[in-house]
Design a protein around this motif. Structure first.
Motif, PDB file in Angstrom:
ATOM      1  N   ARG A 324       0.833  -1.204   0.000  1.00  0.00           N
ATOM      2  CA  ARG A 324       0.000   0.000   0.000  1.00  0.00           C
ATOM      3  C   ARG A 324       0.869   1.257   0.000  1.00  0.00           C
ATOM      4  NH1 ARG A 324      -4.571  -1.288   4.675  1.00  0.00           N
ATOM      5  NH2 ARG A 324      -5.611  -3.038   3.622  1.00  0.00           N
ATOM      6  N   ALA A 325       1.911   1.246   0.811  1.00  0.00           N
ATOM      7  CA  ALA A 325       2.785   2.418   0.892  1.00  0.00           C
ATOM      8  C   ALA A 325       3.536   2.645  -0.411  1.00  0.00           C
ATOM      9  CB  ALA A 325       3.761   2.248   2.049  1.00  0.00           C
ATOM     10  N   ARG A 326       3.903   1.581  -1.090  1.00  0.00           N
ATOM     11  CA  ARG A 326       4.623   1.723  -2.363  1.00  0.00           C
ATOM     12  C   ARG A 326       3.786   2.455  -3.409  1.00  0.00           C
ATOM     13  NH1 ARG A 326       7.028  -4.413  -2.461  1.00  0.00           N
ATOM     14  NH2 ARG A 326       9.133  -3.943  -1.659  1.00  0.00           N
ATOM     15  N   ARG A 327       2.463   2.313  -3.351  1.00  0.00           N
ATOM     16  CA  ARG A 327       1.601   3.000  -4.320  1.00  0.00           C
ATOM     17  C   ARG A 327       1.663   4.510  -4.145  1.00  0.00           C
ATOM     18  NH1 ARG A 327      -3.843  -0.320  -2.885  1.00  0.00           N
ATOM     19  NH2 ARG A 327      -2.905  -2.410  -2.808  1.00  0.00           N
ATOM     20  N   LEU A 328       2.025   4.950  -2.936  1.00  0.00           N
ATOM     21  CA  LEU A 328       2.070   6.374  -2.631  1.00  0.00           C
ATOM     22  C   LEU A 328       3.472   6.956  -2.661  1.00  0.00           C
ATOM     23  CD1 LEU A 328      -0.343   6.264   0.439  1.00  0.00           C
ATOM     24  CD2 LEU A 328      -0.926   6.945  -1.904  1.00  0.00           C
ATOM     25  N   LEU A 329       4.457   6.143  -2.350  1.00  0.00           N
ATOM     26  CA  LEU A 329       5.845   6.603  -2.252  1.00  0.00           C
ATOM     27  C   LEU A 329       6.708   5.783  -3.204  1.00  0.00           C
ATOM     28  CD1 LEU A 329       6.207   6.840   1.641  1.00  0.00           C
ATOM     29  CD2 LEU A 329       5.622   8.683   0.050  1.00  0.00           C
ATOM     30  N   PRO A 330       6.963   6.281  -4.414  1.00  0.00           N
ATOM     31  CA  PRO A 330       7.786   5.524  -5.363  1.00  0.00           C
ATOM     32  C   PRO A 330       9.153   5.150  -4.814  1.00  0.00           C
ATOM     33  CG  PRO A 330       6.686   7.349  -6.459  1.00  0.00           C
ATOM     34  CD  PRO A 330       6.425   7.519  -4.993  1.00  0.00           C
ATOM     35  N   ALA A 331       9.672   5.926  -3.879  1.00  0.00           N
ATOM     36  CA  ALA A 331      10.990   5.635  -3.323  1.00  0.00           C
ATOM     37  C   ALA A 331      11.024   4.334  -2.542  1.00  0.00           C
ATOM     38  CB  ALA A 331      11.445   6.781  -2.422  1.00  0.00           C
ATOM     39  N   LEU A 332       9.854   3.762  -2.227  1.00  0.00           N
ATOM     40  CA  LEU A 332       9.805   2.491  -1.507  1.00  0.00           C
ATOM     41  C   LEU A 332       9.849   1.277  -2.427  1.00  0.00           C
ATOM     42  CD1 LEU A 332       7.097   3.173   1.250  1.00  0.00           C
ATOM     43  CD2 LEU A 332       9.555   2.916   1.569  1.00  0.00           C
ATOM     44  N   ALA A 333      10.095   1.484  -3.705  1.00  0.00           N
ATOM     45  CA  ALA A 333      10.041   0.370  -4.668  1.00  0.00           C
ATOM     46  C   ALA A 333      10.935  -0.784  -4.274  1.00  0.00           C
ATOM     47  CB  ALA A 333      10.407   0.882  -6.060  1.00  0.00           C
ATOM     48  N   ASP A 334      12.114  -0.509  -3.728  1.00  0.00           N
ATOM     49  CA  ASP A 334      13.054  -1.575  -3.369  1.00  0.00           C
ATOM     50  C   ASP A 334      13.120  -1.818  -1.865  1.00  0.00           C
ATOM     51  OD1 ASP A 334      13.824  -1.944  -6.060  1.00  0.00           O
ATOM     52  OD2 ASP A 334      15.198  -0.231  -5.931  1.00  0.00           O
ATOM     53  N   ALA A 335      12.224  -1.215  -1.120  1.00  0.00           N
ATOM     54  CA  ALA A 335      12.243  -1.369   0.336  1.00  0.00           C
ATOM     55  C   ALA A 335      11.744  -2.751   0.735  1.00  0.00           C
ATOM     56  CB  ALA A 335      11.394  -0.295   0.994  1.00  0.00           C
TER      57      ALA A 335
END
Length: 417
Positions: A324-335
């Motif tokens: 869910r967070a990745r949909r809002l924060l592109p920087a989390l793509a590899d988190a």
């Protein structure tokens, strides 16, 4: 002059902030005395190291967002200002983040309720407004706002604190001013003996004893047990039972990372609530896992877990929150998910703080609230004043423990006592 010893049970945000305030007040008055001229000794006890309980996992969102009744709202606003004062006279740059909060809804009912919240906040003088997509982009460059959201509520006076460096700093400062901090078996309370207004004896798991003129319970989820040991009526000061299946007290907290370009603001969205959580960069040093980059703290209101939820289900929920967070924060793509924890929040039965003597003057003093981090700085000021001077603070009057005490039965002849 014999010193007055105040023993605080619990070294989370509330206990640490109160210990700091008490020692700060005594030092300001001179020679370890309070403003009333009484010498003060502060002892802080915890079965764990400071900040290892609920405070460590808290969203630590500083706010009075949607809080009612008015007395609760005002207490929260007062404490937000107290955090600003405390940060200014200590090392607030290490833990204080007055960054504001963005919130939106994605359905008709949620949008209506959010508009009512903004209207009520404004009517009470609390900073709140709706901002358009361009302003949102300026406020939070890390956010990819969904295209169907035309506007977002902005609460500029809100923010958060990083609880671990906060508590470590306040405990260290209290120790520098003479506070005695005991943890592990030496900080685990097993009994509190004595009654009335006399000296109490606090017994700990290592066999130690402490004489205390005042005992203060800041034990969070353990409040019923500790206050019962300390002589509170019945089963102690009541809170929602965190152990029963389906209890609303437990909540899942997830930490993800690493990420370059974590959000600056607190974000409350329909599917996930989040904020930055340290790591290296502007909000802290490299995290304890060793990954470079910042981490992000995730929660969500629709995640239903309790203390009996299987690990596999918790892992699945953690992965869902990250997606869910990745949909809002592109920087989390590899988190990745770094940590997840079922955190138990202390929930008073009526949702409001419980602050004051448990059974009248001289009895052990309790401080427990769901808004522990928001209220900690303000309550520390109020409670320290009450403990050191005996004066009762009007702001705390609506939150006394005796509101849970059943009224005495009427005499047999029907007259009221």
């Amino acid at each position: 002059m014999e010193p007055r010893r105040i023993v605080i049970i619990g070294a989370g945000a509330l206990g640490a902030t109160l210990a700091h305030r008490l020692t700060e007040s005594a030092t300001t008055a001179g020679s370890g005395t309070s403003g009333s001229g009484t010498r003060v000794e502060v002892v802080l006890l915890d079965r764990e190291r400071p900040a290892r309980g609920t405070s460590r996992w808290s969203l630590a969102w500083l706010n009075s967002n949607g809080k009612t009744p008015r007395a609760y709202h005002d207490l929260s606003v007062d404490s937000m200002a107290a955090w600003e004062r405390l940060a200014a006279r200590t090392d607030g740059e290490a833990w204080y983040r007055p960054v504001g909060n963005l919130r939106w809804a994605d359905d008709e009912e949620g949008t209506r309720r959010l508009a009512e919240r903004v209207e009520q906040a404004s009517a009470w003088g609390y900073a709140a407004e709706f901002v358009d997509r361009q302003r949102v982009a300026d406020l939070e460059p890390a956010l990819d706002l969904p295209p169907d959201i035309p506007r977002v509520a902005w609460f500029p006076s809100e923010g958060y604190v990083l609880t671990e460096p906060l508590i470590a700093s306040l405990v260290r400062r209290a120790q520098d001013r003479g506070a005695d901090v005991r943890t592990g078996p030496a900080g685990q309370v097993t009994a509190v003996e004595g009654g009335g207004t006399g000296v109490r004896v606090v017994r700990t798991a290592d066999g130690g004893t402490l004489e205390a003129d005042t005992v203060v319970c800041c034990a969070g989820r353990w409040t019923p047990e500790v206050t019962r040991l300390a002589g509170a009526p019945g089963a102690g000061v009541p809170i929602v039972d965190p152990d029963r299946p389906g209890s609303p007290a437990p909540a899942l907290v997830v930490r993800v990372g690493p990420v370059r370009g974590a959000p600056t603001r607190v974000l409350h969205t329909p599917l996930v609530h989040l904020r930055a959580h340290g790591g290296d960069g502007p909000h802290g040093r490299q995290g304890r896992h060793g990954q470079h980059g910042q981490h992000v703290h995730l929660e969500a209101g629709d995640v239903t877990v309790d203390l009996h939820t299987p690990d596999a289900e918790l892992d699945a929920w953690a992965g869902t929150l990250l997606e869910r967070a990745r949909r809002l924060l592109p920087a989390l793509a590899d988190a990745e998910v770094l940590e997840r924890k079922v955190c138990v929040r202390p929930l008073p039965l009526d949702g409001l703080p419980v602050v004051g003597p448990t059974a009248g003057e001289g009895s052990p003093y309790v401080v427990v609230t769901h808004s522990g981090v928001t209220l900690a700085a303000g309550l520390a000021e109020h409670v320290a004043e009450e403990l050191l001077t005996g004066a009762r603070r009007p702001a705390l009057a609506p939150f006394r423990p005796d509101r849970f005490t059943p009224p005495s039965p009427a005499p047999a002849d029907g007259r009221q006592g």
